[in-house]
Write a protein that holds these residues in place. Structure first.
Motif: not given
Length: 331
Positions: A55, A57, A71, A95, A138, A178, A251, A297-298, A312, A314
Motif C-alpha cells: 500500500t 504512498s 502504509r 506517508v 501528507q 496532496y 495525488q 499515489s506517489g 506507487t 494507492a
C-alpha cells in the motif's frame, strides 16, 4: 624496415591512433553524461519484477536506493535496483518521504504517535522534527536551505518549517492538498489539490525566495482545461478530450530538470490511467506514461542516472518504473 609516415610517425602507429579516435567518437556516452531531452509522446511503465505488493504512498531516492512509504505494512521499504527489497524501518505509518539537504531522510508519520515529522540517519536512527501544529501532513519536499514543506490532506492546509523555526500554515489554504514538489531552481513550490470538484482539481504554486520563504499562491495548472493531444495516445475510453479522466483526482506530482510537471492521481479514471507530463508553463500536455496503477499515489525520480520515474499505487500494487530521457529536478 618500417617506412615512416609524414612527420616521422610510423604507419602502424598512425593506423592505431585513427582506430582509437574512431572508437571514441562512435562509442555512446555514459547515460549520466547524456544531455537531458524533453519527454515527448507515449511511454509505458512496468512493474518492478521483484517488487512485493504494497500500500504505497510517498517515495524518495536516497543515496543509492529508493525508499518507499508502505502504509499498509507500517514500514519504510528500501529498493536497491535491480531487484533487492528490504525493510529499512518499522513501527510507524509512513506517508510522505523526502531527502533532506543534509543527506538525511525526512518522513511524515501518521501512526499512533503521529502526526509528526521524523528525520532518519543512514543507520536508521530517528529523531522527531516536529509534532505540534503540523496539521494533517501528507507528502513533503525539502528545500536546499533546509526549509520543509508538506501538504495537508484532507483539511490541514499546506505548511512549512524553516530551520530553527516552528510549523507555519501558508496563507492560502488550498483544499485537499496532496503532492508537493519543487522547481529545478527551487524558486517555486508546487502543491496538488485533489478536491472532488472537477473544475478545481489541479496544481497550485508558491514563489520562493532564496531561503525558501513562500510568497502568495496562484492556481497554476487546471487539469480540466488541458487536452492530451499526444501522438500515439490511445483514444480515451469515455471519448472525452480533457486530461481529467486520465489522471483523476491528483495525488502525486514530480518535476524534471527541465521544469516539466508530472501529475497523476487516484479515482475517477474514466478515460484511462496515466501519468501526464505537462510543460513548464502549465499549458500543454507533452507526454503521457501509460501502464501505471489505476490509482496512483506517489511519483519520484531516481536511479543511478536520475532518469527513472518510480510510481506507487494507492492500493495493493507493486512498485512501477519507467525510463525517461530526462533527470528529475535536483538529480
Amino acid at each position: 624496415m618500417i617506412t615512416p609516415a609524414p612527420f616521422g610517425f610510423p604507419f602502424w602507429a598512425a593506423r592505431a591512433l585513427a582506430l582509437a579516435v574512431a572508437v571514441t567518437l562512435l562509442s555512446p556516452a555514459p547515460a549520466e553524461d547524456l544531455p537531458d531531452r524533453a519527454p515527448a509522446g507515449v511511454y509505458r511503465a512496468e512493474a518492478v519484477a521483484a517488487s512485493p505488493k504494497i500500500t504505497g504512498s510517498g517515495l524518495a531516492w536516497w543515496g543509492d536506493r529508493l525508499v518507499v512509504a508502505d502504509r499498509g505494512g507500517k514500514r519504510l521499504l528500501a529498493f536497491t535496483p535491480p531487484d533487492h527489497f528490504e525493510t529499512f524501518a518499522e513501527a510507524l505509518t509512513p506517508v510522505g518521504v523526502a531527502t533532506g539537504p543534509d543527506g538525511s531522510l525526512v518522513v511524515v508519520d501518521r501512526g499512533e504517535d503521529g502526526p509528526r515529522l521524523l528525520r532518519f540517519a543512514a543507520d536508521g536512527k530517528r529523531t522527531v522534527i516536529a509534532s505540534d501544529d503540523v496539521g494533517t501532513p501528507q507528502f513533503l519536499a525539502a528545500h536546499s536551505s533546509g526549509t520543509l514543506y508538506w501538504s495537508g490532506f484532507p483539511d490541514g492546509g499546506t505548511r512549512t518549517l524553516a530551520p530553527g523555526g516552528k510549523p507555519t500554515a501558508l496563507a492560502a489554504k488550498i483544499g485537499h492538498t496532496y503532492g508537493v514538489a519543487l522547481s529545478p531552481k527551487q524558486d517555486w513550490l508546487y502543491v496538488s489539490s485533489k478536491l472532488p470538484n472537477a473544475d478545481r482539481r489541479g496544481v497550485w504554486r508558491f514563489p520562493l525566495d532564496a531561503k525558501g520563504g513562500p510568497g502568495e499562491a496562484e492556481f497554476f495548472l487546471r487539469v480540466q482545461a488541458l487536452e492530451p493531444d499526444v501522438p500515439g495516445l490511445p483514444a480515451a475510453k469515455d471519448g472525452a478530450k480533457s486530461l481529467l479522466g486520465w489522471v483523476g483526482r491528483i495525488q502525486g506530482i514530480a518535476v524534471d530538470s527541465l521544469g516539466n510537471l508530472y501529475v497523476a492521481g487516484a479515482e475517477s479514471h474514466t478515460s484511462g490511467e496515466a501519468v501526464a507530463v505537462v510543460s513548464p508553463d502549465g499549458k500543454k500536455v507533452v507526454a503521457m506514461v501509460l501502464g501505471v496503477p489505476r490509482n496512483v499515489s506517489g511519483l519520484a525520480f531516481g536511479g543511478a542516472d536520475g532518469r527513472t520515474l518510480f510510481v506507487t499505487g494507492a492500493g495493493e500494487y507493486p512498485l512501477y518504473q519507467v525510463r525517461l530521457p530526462v533527470r528529475g529536478a535536483g538529480r
